[in-house]
Write a protein that holds these residues in place. Structure first.
Motif, PDB file in Angstrom:
ATOM      1  N   GLU A   1      39.702  24.977  40.906  1.00 19.33           N
ATOM      2  CA  GLU A   1      38.994  25.944  41.741  1.00 19.33           C
ATOM      3  C   GLU A   1      39.538  27.332  41.480  1.00 19.33           C
ATOM      4  OE1 GLU A   1      37.770  24.910  45.803  1.00 19.33           O
ATOM      5  OE2 GLU A   1      39.068  23.153  45.608  1.00 19.33           O
ATOM      6  N   ASP A   2      38.636  28.274  41.285  1.00 17.60           N
ATOM      7  CA  ASP A   2      39.085  29.653  41.116  1.00 17.60           C
ATOM      8  C   ASP A   2      39.277  30.271  42.498  1.00 17.60           C
ATOM      9  OD1 ASP A   2      36.613  30.998  42.027  1.00 17.60           O
ATOM     10  OD2 ASP A   2      35.724  30.217  40.183  1.00 17.60           O
TER      11      ASP A   2
ATOM     12  N   ALA B   1      37.911  32.853  43.910  1.00 14.22           N
ATOM     13  CA  ALA B   1      36.710  33.220  44.660  1.00 14.22           C
ATOM     14  C   ALA B   1      36.273  32.023  45.510  1.00 14.22           C
ATOM     15  CB  ALA B   1      35.598  33.637  43.710  1.00 14.22           C
ATOM     16  N   GLN B   2      36.349  30.830  44.918  1.00 11.66           N
ATOM     17  CA  GLN B   2      36.014  29.625  45.670  1.00 11.66           C
ATOM     18  C   GLN B   2      37.014  29.392  46.801  1.00 11.66           C
ATOM     19  OE1 GLN B   2      36.152  27.226  42.028  1.00 11.66           O
ATOM     20  NE2 GLN B   2      34.054  26.565  42.421  1.00 11.66           N
TER      21      GLN B   2
ATOM     22  N   THR C   1      31.305  34.570  47.974  1.00 14.20           N
ATOM     23  CA  THR C   1      30.092  34.303  47.205  1.00 14.20           C
ATOM     24  C   THR C   1      29.185  35.525  47.267  1.00 14.20           C
ATOM     25  OG1 THR C   1      28.872  33.416  49.096  1.00 14.20           O
ATOM     26  CG2 THR C   1      30.208  31.850  47.822  1.00 14.20           C
TER      27      THR C   1
ATOM     28  N   LYS D   1      33.360  39.054  43.465  1.00  8.91           N
ATOM     29  CA  LYS D   1      34.536  38.701  42.638  1.00  8.91           C
ATOM     30  C   LYS D   1      35.632  39.744  42.747  1.00  8.91           C
ATOM     31  CE  LYS D   1      32.038  38.483  38.907  1.00  8.91           C
ATOM     32  NZ  LYS D   1      31.618  38.310  37.486  1.00  8.91           N
TER      33      LYS D   1
ATOM     34  N   LYS E   1      37.604  35.211  39.882  1.00  2.00           N
ATOM     35  CA  LYS E   1      37.220  34.018  39.147  1.00  2.00           C
ATOM     36  C   LYS E   1      38.031  33.847  37.863  1.00  2.00           C
ATOM     37  CE  LYS E   1      33.056  32.409  39.310  1.00  2.00           C
ATOM     38  NZ  LYS E   1      33.290  31.395  40.343  1.00  2.00           N
ATOM     39  N   ASN E   2      38.862  34.821  37.529  1.00  2.51           N
ATOM     40  CA  ASN E   2      39.692  34.711  36.333  1.00  2.51           C
ATOM     41  C   ASN E   2      41.110  34.251  36.634  1.00  2.51           C
ATOM     42  OD1 ASN E   2      37.646  35.341  34.610  1.00  2.51           O
ATOM     43  ND2 ASN E   2      38.164  37.508  34.429  1.00  2.51           N
TER      44      ASN E   2
ATOM     45  N   SER F   1      42.820  30.680  38.572  1.00  2.00           N
ATOM     46  CA  SER F   1      42.425  29.383  39.121  1.00  2.00           C
ATOM     47  C   SER F   1      43.627  28.487  39.372  1.00  2.00           C
ATOM     48  CB  SER F   1      41.477  28.652  38.156  1.00  2.00           C
ATOM     49  OG  SER F   1      40.282  29.359  37.943  1.00  2.00           O
TER      50      SER F   1
END
Length: 326
Positions: free
Chosen positions: A147-148, A150-151, A156, A165, A209-210, A212
């Motif tokens: 999972e990154d 953002a998650q 979202t 992001k 998102k970069n 995780s």
């Protein structure tokens, strides 16, 4: 001959060490047997598109290994390949694949940052592409839970808009590392080193998102190897210096107020927020500064155009100077 992954002298396209890491020791050529994506073959490529990056212009395609060849695939992909982005809005666009490859190699070879296995390969017309091996696959082909951030932060488009992001600070990533990673102190130091590295090379797209976390067989979560590292400043020179703010209130420091950019004390303050002692943070910053010559050598010996080599070097030297000011 240069190894297409680590740049070291090699009798083959990939030296034995990189061949093992990328292809389990199978001899794979650095030249693909098919053409780069273009108008006449684009429909076939679009079947294998995974997602976009660099402000939505860098397409990624999925590959898998079949005997001694790498082929495009819609499923069971083992590699991600990024050709030259189809954009006229970015500078030095032909250098994008080597930019990412070089930056990943500098991170690992010079600064000992753990990275995803990667290399530069070529289509049959000679056009370069960046390739990386997926690290989320088990030996049986199933995926590790990944999972990154953002998650993990529940960010979202629906909840936080198009720029979700970038709607966070690096300190917030650190807070989640403390929450989810059993061995948090080394993971927090790894985060600090990666944030500093991205700042030095001019990676203004190191967003949520970069980064995780990945769950290993033991059930523990760890930071993934670094991925998507590049000097985005080469292609978008007027972008912001950094994708996320370091921490809340970081733009109010005396140094930032006077200069309009982060300096040494800002990163030391950020390290303290992560729980890293000032002496340790200072030592890490000094390592980056002291390895300047090795970084310059890697840039000079890369496959970048001469203009991009010059621009990349200027970015790094400018950022190191900022971090040297006491």
């Amino acid at each position: 001959m240069q190894c297409a992954a680590c740049y070291r002298e090699s009798k083959h396209d990939f030296c034995p060490k990189c061949s093992k890491r990328l292809f389990d020791g199978i001899k794979i050529a650095a030249r693909l047997s098919y053409a780069a994506p273009k108008s006449e073959n684009l429909p076939d490529y679009l079947k294998h598109t995974s997602r976009l990056s660099i402000s939505g212009v860098q397409l990624k395609y999925s590959l898998r290994r079949e005997e001694k060849a790498l082929i495009l695939t819609e499923n069971q992909g083992e590699y991600i390949v990024k050709p030259v982005p189809p954009s006229t809005q970015l500078l030095a666009i032909e250098d994008a694949p080597e930019n990412e490859h070089l930056t990943m190699q500098i991170a690992e070879q010079v600064f000992k940052i753990r990275t995803a296995a990667n290399a530069l390969i070529f289509f049959d017309d000679g056009q370069p592409a960046y390739i990386t091996r997926r690290f989320d696959l088990k030996t049986d082909g199933k995926k590790y839970q990944q999972e990154d951030f953002a998650q993990l932060l529940n960010r979202t488009t629906a909840s936080n808009g198009q720029n979700y992001k970038y709607d966070a600070t690096y300190e917030e990533i650190g807070i989640l590392i403390r929450k989810h990673v059993a061995a948090a102190p080394p993971a927090l130091e790894a985060l600090f080193r990666l944030v500093v590295f991205n700042y030095i090379v001019g990676n203004g797209d190191a967003h949520l998102k970069n980064f995780s976390l990945i769950q290993h067989e033991s059930g523990e979560y760890r930071l993934t190897p670094a991925y998507d590292l590049m000097s985005t400043k080469l292609h978008t020179p007027y972008e912001t210096d950094i994708a996320l703010e370091l921490c809340e209130g970081c733009l109010d420091t005396d140094f930032y107020a006077a200069n309009g950019y982060y300096g040494r004390q800002d990163f030391i303050g950020f390290a303290k927020r992560l729980g890293i002692a000032e002496k340790r943070a200072t030592g890490i910053l000094d390592i980056f500064i002291n390895l300047q010559n090795q970084t310059m050598k890697r840039i000079e010996n890369s496959r970048l155009s001469e203009e991009s080599k010059s621009n990349y070097s200027k970015i790094v030297l400018d950022r190191l100077l900022r971090l040297s000011r006491r």
